[in-house]
Design an enzyme around this catalytic site. Structure first.
Site, PDB file in Angstrom:
ATOM      1  N   ARG A   6       8.379   1.804   4.248  1.00 54.73           N
ATOM      2  CA  ARG A   6       7.700   2.945   4.878  1.00 54.73           C
ATOM      3  C   ARG A   6       8.019   3.018   6.361  1.00 54.73           C
ATOM      4  O   ARG A   6       8.212   4.110   6.909  1.00 54.73           O
ATOM      5  CB  ARG A   6       6.186   2.825   4.656  1.00 54.73           C
ATOM      6  CG  ARG A   6       5.410   3.902   5.371  1.00 54.73           C
ATOM      7  CD  ARG A   6       3.950   3.895   5.000  1.00 54.73           C
ATOM      8  NE  ARG A   6       3.183   4.851   5.789  1.00 54.73           N
ATOM      9  CZ  ARG A   6       1.886   5.029   5.686  1.00 54.73           C
ATOM     10  NH1 ARG A   6       1.183   4.317   4.811  1.00 54.73           N
ATOM     11  NH2 ARG A   6       1.265   5.915   6.438  1.00 54.73           N
TER      12      ARG A   6
ATOM     13  N   ASN B  86       2.360   7.639  -3.894  1.00 56.53           N
ATOM     14  CA  ASN B  86       2.943   8.782  -3.198  1.00 56.53           C
ATOM     15  C   ASN B  86       4.455   8.794  -3.342  1.00 56.53           C
ATOM     16  O   ASN B  86       5.056   7.745  -3.570  1.00 56.53           O
ATOM     17  CB  ASN B  86       2.572   8.734  -1.714  1.00 56.53           C
ATOM     18  CG  ASN B  86       1.243   9.407  -1.468  1.00 56.53           C
ATOM     19  OD1 ASN B  86       0.896  10.353  -2.177  1.00 56.53           O
ATOM     20  ND2 ASN B  86       0.501   8.920  -0.476  1.00 56.53           N
TER      21      ASN B  86
ATOM     22  N   CYS C 115      -5.017  12.303  -5.533  1.00 58.72           N
ATOM     23  CA  CYS C 115      -4.930  12.135  -4.087  1.00 58.72           C
ATOM     24  C   CYS C 115      -6.340  12.244  -3.522  1.00 58.72           C
ATOM     25  O   CYS C 115      -7.185  12.942  -4.071  1.00 58.72           O
ATOM     26  CB  CYS C 115      -4.038  13.230  -3.516  1.00 58.72           C
ATOM     27  SG  CYS C 115      -3.954  13.239  -1.724  1.00 58.72           S
TER      28      CYS C 115
ATOM     29  N   HIS D  36      -0.680  17.152  -0.879  1.00 52.33           N
ATOM     30  CA  HIS D  36      -0.476  17.109   0.588  1.00 52.33           C
ATOM     31  C   HIS D  36      -0.072  18.478   1.131  1.00 52.33           C
ATOM     32  O   HIS D  36       0.452  18.579   2.235  1.00 52.33           O
ATOM     33  CB  HIS D  36       0.542  16.018   0.983  1.00 52.33           C
ATOM     34  CG  HIS D  36      -0.017  14.637   0.779  1.00 52.33           C
ATOM     35  ND1 HIS D  36       0.530  13.531   1.345  1.00 52.33           N
ATOM     36  CD2 HIS D  36      -1.091  14.201   0.096  1.00 52.33           C
ATOM     37  CE1 HIS D  36      -0.165  12.455   0.980  1.00 52.33           C
ATOM     38  NE2 HIS D  36      -1.165  12.855   0.222  1.00 52.33           N
TER      39      HIS D  36
ATOM     40  N   TYR E  54      -2.363  17.475   6.268  1.00 50.28           N
ATOM     41  CA  TYR E  54      -0.899  17.366   6.253  1.00 50.28           C
ATOM     42  C   TYR E  54      -0.193  18.662   6.624  1.00 50.28           C
ATOM     43  O   TYR E  54       0.994  18.643   6.951  1.00 50.28           O
ATOM     44  CB  TYR E  54      -0.423  16.887   4.876  1.00 50.28           C
ATOM     45  CG  TYR E  54      -0.713  15.439   4.612  1.00 50.28           C
ATOM     46  CD1 TYR E  54       0.186  14.450   5.031  1.00 50.28           C
ATOM     47  CD2 TYR E  54      -1.867  15.026   3.965  1.00 50.28           C
ATOM     48  CE1 TYR E  54      -0.069  13.106   4.793  1.00 50.28           C
ATOM     49  CE2 TYR E  54      -2.129  13.692   3.713  1.00 50.28           C
ATOM     50  CZ  TYR E  54      -1.237  12.736   4.125  1.00 50.28           C
ATOM     51  OH  TYR E  54      -1.491  11.411   3.894  1.00 50.28           O
TER      52      TYR E  54
HETATM   53 MN   LIG Z   1      -2.430  11.563  -0.986  1.00 51.74          MN
END
Ligand SMILES: [Mn+2]
Ligand SMILES: [Mn+2]
Ligand SMILES: [Mn+2]
Ligand SMILES: [Mn+2]
Lengths: 442, 442, 442, 442
Positions: free
Chosen positions: C96, C150, C172, C202, C256
């Site tokens: 990540r 994700n 989510c 998102h 997001y």
């Molecule tokens: Mn999420």
């Protein structure tokens, strides 16, 4: 295709073939066919030879260098073909006569492409077409399949859904017949008329009509509701429409719409005919017999005028025009059966429709209609449902699916009657329905 | 709504009203109604008073503080209403009897909500509903209109299309009847059964059935094709389905589907009934007469058990449940008639459908079905076409549009017959069709 | 499921697991879990053991008879599971951190689920998920796959498109976070708030907000544009929206959305963070380290409050609620990732969307939204295009398709830069991208 | 139109007009124009007179009996027109220079038809076009409006949505430029090339390319990714595409796609140009000054070759071809901006698209594309969202709606920056934005 065009006509022994030959001859300059293969099956051998001889005489008279081949070996013929036309009839006119006679015993329309008859013609034809598709994939993968075999809509649906073939077009002479009928009713040259066609095969509407590019829809509607005018196909009843109904509908129905909007009258006519002159198949059998007698005449070297009575008027024009436009990438507009692709909003994109298309070397590209008017739309959607279930039954040979198709057909009025008609017809057509292996539960 | 709920019931003199009263009483704790206005017209005054007195006795017995008001002044009643329910019948049962008797003379189904009868009930009802909508907009713009008046699908379509009212729900007891029938056939508590309903009013399918959340669709289909079982509404024939047809269809039809999939048998039953016990309207007229005799009894202070024979079973449950869920923002699932909004793929987004919805304070939110199976879809689409054209005819009073609706209805088999039926019914119902001002051309 | 529920959590060594355990404990009465299998890979063994011990202490303290199993053998665990939850991270937080640091070198957002980082997380994750799907088909075909990994939207899209598994839900915590944020901003109990969620993972919008069933959308918009209020997820910047933009948008964006509507500001924040406190992954690495130190404490037998800082607030509620509603066939409404099926008009029916659903034993049934407002719709459609191409790249390992996905992502501003970022990231993540076998052409 | 064709060109003083004149002269035999009215506004009077004189000299030289009228009175000109072409520029090139210079100050593309510049050109142009539409409805209701004024897509969208005019076509020379570019790159006659165009104006894709009817898409893609080839419009940068991106995209982008797929590079070029040779408007201003000097020459009686540098290549061909095909009902195929009507599946039916159409006397009928490939689709949908919101802002003059359009434009990277750019541009263009009456809150 640089070395001349090879055309294969499956069902070459059909009485229609001379019209096709005439069409190819007329267009030879643009469409330089070098080989024409007429294919038929053993049972049609004699007819094939009669037609083949006539075709050769016609071509010789015309002085065009087209080689005509006659064969019972389909696969030999298909090798490297550029166009494959299909116009065969599984079970011949005898089967059609059963499609016509059995339903009327139950008070249901008996017809070649609608109702139980249409279903059974589909059940007999689709497996054969799908085999031809496989042969084409193997032997001439670049060829176009131009199908005239009825029920042309259901057949196109089945090919799109159950074969890998992409290059397929379904063709019918109904739209060109409507255009000619309109031109004649309005007393103008057909070339000045343009019709916006949209719908399904034998369920196509003229959404608008133009004379020299200007809409004359209202006048055409008035003319067609005038009892003194007749705008219908030769092989369909000329029963008059109720004027106010057509005015409110606001689009031009085709002749076959009578089976849905005049069911009672059409059934009465069928029953009357069956008891007197015979059903359409029986009448045609006689006509065909006469035609083949004429075809045999070794002096005959043109399409005999008697063919026009047979009911396939403009068939040659439609077929040859389509092949010509594909071959020459003409980008002209012709109504054909093809994948909807959004052209008609209320039909799924992946279903076959009959709609105006731009005809190119890559095939027909449908013109976006938007939608069929709400009043006309529901019946089209219902027939599309029927065609899809019927295609599935033809491919699977599943008894229940066939019963489902029969029952949801809008000309059949009872699930119990549907079962009776189905069972009687399955038994009657047994020979041509090898996919229905389950014993019929009668 | 903080100061207690005001409910207005238009057609309050209906024989069904005691069931509604019972439903309100049962739910009083959750649904604290303070005012219930029963509205009727002059011709229904006597019935209204009988029903009103019974309602008051029932409420008094239950000990809930609901004020019952009786009035012939609709606008007075509507002022600041929270919910308006409509259950009136324009032309009363006499008009329904004509809807039933006239078509069968022409060999066509005569029925309250299907075929020519459904069309004419729509033509009589829609203008009145649209006037009520205007009154609501003016006098109680925050009220919900809960319509039970048939043809409930066509009426909802018309309100969505021709009125500015957004807060409208159409309601029918068919889905709850199907659920109850399934529970009974499977011998389980109804609360353990969930059905995925989708379609149109009186043309709704159970796409799937769950027992405790696990699909039991196949077992239900087997059970319902078992001739010993009966799953149908009281007021519809229990004629058995052809088992293989239902198996292939793969979804649960409602009782009214018999008019389309068993047209011949249903017509035969109707003709038989008309010649013997009378049409359904005539039978109901007798039942109603007996009911009102019972209602008059000043000792009666509950819903009498005889009401159940009338055919409106579960009506109270459906109606009160819906109002309760809107009022209390319950977010539970109920099948109602509402704007499609994408829930059923093959129906336009702006059309009325009957589909499972989440019921919230802001109204019903339809649950996305994806699509109705292809075999079932076509008929639904055709009826939707009919409903749209019929609604337009009701609003415009246009003769040609009415003829168009009549002709495209799948139960009518000829444009000529359509015209004859239309003309006879226009004449017969003249009094209740003020919008048809053109002289009928008979 | 009669003999008690078996749950398998893949990525069981995740720091989030205690929240999940807490959720299961709280719901034990309704959701009688007998076996909980925590699965991880060799590299996560130590964490798995720490989490496993804590889980056992929590369960013992709660006094519920849930058996906790720890294993590195996924297939052993899956046998006869009822629910499989996935919360693994291929390449761990190190990967990540690369997703975050590499793009910003090119002036492009570096983020876990959006832009190049989202693409690469998808490329690493999807092949693993699809293998898990195959195992589920084989070992526990009736199980539900509840995926939190994700990018959950892209993962759900890939499972729907490239696996045979039908029982899959993507989950989510953004929607529940939005609901909680709204409740907090409006200072009311969350249970009184209902939000109409629709969009993509998102990229979900609140189309409407209700307090006790009455729309309060306008007030919420005013509140959220008030700079003194903060409505965003903990792990996303709280950068304020431009009030007039949000007012005109007329729906509630999620946190997001800032990556798209405030790209410049978000990029500036990322660069600033990367140069100071570290990227989000780097911050989380520290948090996780601290968390695991806390988890190790043998006295600890509850979910420690420090977990909330980690950013997964309401995660437990969302996950356990969903499983509970499936298990108990609750028919309540929850926003999840599922097949669109017509719920959102402008997204294809066969694509994954994040939308309110009725949760049943047969899975989530989406509620028909109609459509997302035109201004919000285009971005959603563009991201859906990206997700589809990205999924295809993940499955095929095709370099050009990956470049296509990278270039059409709206956060990437140049095809040349796309290639540079792609090449650098393919090299950096090589170990976790076995499907990309072609040598990278750098 | 029997008595000769009357054409009205609004913005007749444009430097492009000589090309149009040349096109009309060349087609005179088929397109017998009797009156050509060149209309302009007071500020353009001098240019109108220069152009008018040149036009008259050209027509005289050609010896065709077209009467040229010059006027500042639009309504006088429109009376009984057959075709109205619009090619005006509200605010002239000065306004365009602002559209180009202001955004780049904020790091955003400054361009005539994309990003903030495209939005503001739309805001200035749409109200004027809608007034012209009203005049047409009143003064020449049978006329066709052929609009070239940019942003032609947004303008067509606005006319379809906010005017009653049905006979409108939007036209651009990008598709014909692509076709010419492809022919040149493949070194074949343009007439042998056919391109399947679909998308939006300045966002059109070539979905397939045929040479003599056979697809050569792959070769064209290889050729266009060859850095030695150049396939782009004169007035757009020739920046090379990343080959693997175009190969994966699998369709031919237009030159303007560079603003989206090469945003960084295009912005860098713009900034460089603004600091050196000037923005495109500034360069064009000089070119136009030179052109008008040339036009003034009383010896000049042909279209001077210098016009081609101006950037409007093939403009005459596109415009005259379209008018010719409408007038003569040619049914040939041309790419124009029209109502989608189902032609492109992922765009609403009622939105403007740029797509191949069959050109008839009744206007363009779009050809059904099915859909744009998924990777290309999202951007098209996003721009369509932008165009719809932008059109609404142009009509309403609503500040928030304009901010919404600005923020959702994919070339604008921040809601805050959007507000700043909006405010500066609203102030800069104040004179030409009378509909924005609210004081700008700067
Ligand atoms: Mn999420
Ligand atoms: Mn035919
Ligand atoms: Mn009902
Ligand atoms: Mn242009």
């Amino acid at each position: 295709m640089s070395k001349g065009i090879k055309i294969v006509t499956i069902g070459g022994g059909s009485s229609y073939t001379p019209e096709l030959i005439e069409g190819f001859i007329k267009r030879y300059d643009e469409l330089p066919i070098t080989e024409l293969w007429l294919v038929d099956i053993e049972a049609g051998k004699e007819k094939l030879e009669i037609i083949g001889s006539l075709a050769k005489r016609m071509i010789q008279k015309a002085g065009v260098p087209i080689d005509v081949h006659l064969t019972l070996d389909r696969r030999e013929a298909l090798k490297d073909a550029d166009f494959v036309t299909t116009q065969f009839r599984v079970g011949l006119l005898d089967a059609r006569a059963k499609d016509e006679r059995i339903p009327i015993k139950y008070g249901v329309i008996g017809q070649e492409t609608n109702g139980p008859g249409g279903l059974f013609k589909g059940l007999r034809t689709i497996p054969v077409i799908l085999e031809i598709c496989k042969d084409i994939e193997e032997l001439c993968p670049n060829a176009w399949l131009v199908n005239f075999t009825n029920p042309a809509g259901m057949v196109t649906e089945a090919v799109l859904r159950y074969s890998n073939l992409k290059k397929v077009v379904g063709l019918c002479n109904v739209p060109i017949g409507m255009k000619m009928g309109i031109a004649s009713a309005m007393d103008v040259e057909p070339s000045r008329i343009h019709v916006d066609f949209a719908g399904l095969n034998h369920m196509v509407f003229g959404l608008n009509v133009y004379l020299d590019g200007v809409s004359i829809l209202d006048s055409v509607i008035e003319r067609m509701t005038d009892p003194n005018n007749e705008m219908t196909m030769k092989n369909i009843s000329g029963l008059a429409w109720e004027p106010d109904f057509i005015r409110a509908l606001g689009v031009i129905p085709c002749g076959y719409h009578r089976y849905y909007y005049k069911t009672s009258e059409m059934l009465a006519e069928e029953i009357e005919a069956a008891e007197t002159v015979g059903t359409r198949a029986e009448v045609v059998q006689k006509l065909e017999h006469e035609l083949f007698e004429i075809y045999k005449n070794p002096e005959l070297d043109i399409k005999p005028p008697q063919l026009e009575k047979r009911g396939g008027a403009f068939y040659s024009d439609a077929a040859c025009s389509l092949i010509n436009s594909i071959y020459n990438d003409k980008h002209d507009i012709q109504p054909v059966n093809t994948r909807n692709n959004g052209a008609i909003a209320s039909i799924p994109n992946d279903s076959a429709v009959e709609v105006n298309c731009v005809i190119t070397k890559e095939g027909p590209i449908p013109i976006a209609v938007g939608d069929i008017p709400v009043a006309a739309r529901g019946l089209v959607q219902q027939i599309k449902s029927f065609e899809r279930v019927a295609s599935e039954a033809a491919v699977t040979g599943d008894y229940q699916t066939a019963l489902l198709a029969m029952t949801i057909n809008p000309l059949v009025h009872s699930d119990k009657a549907a079962k009776q008609i189905l069972d009687e017809m399955l038994a009657a057509h047994k020979e041509y329905l090898p996919q229905f292996t389950q014993p019929v539960k009668v």
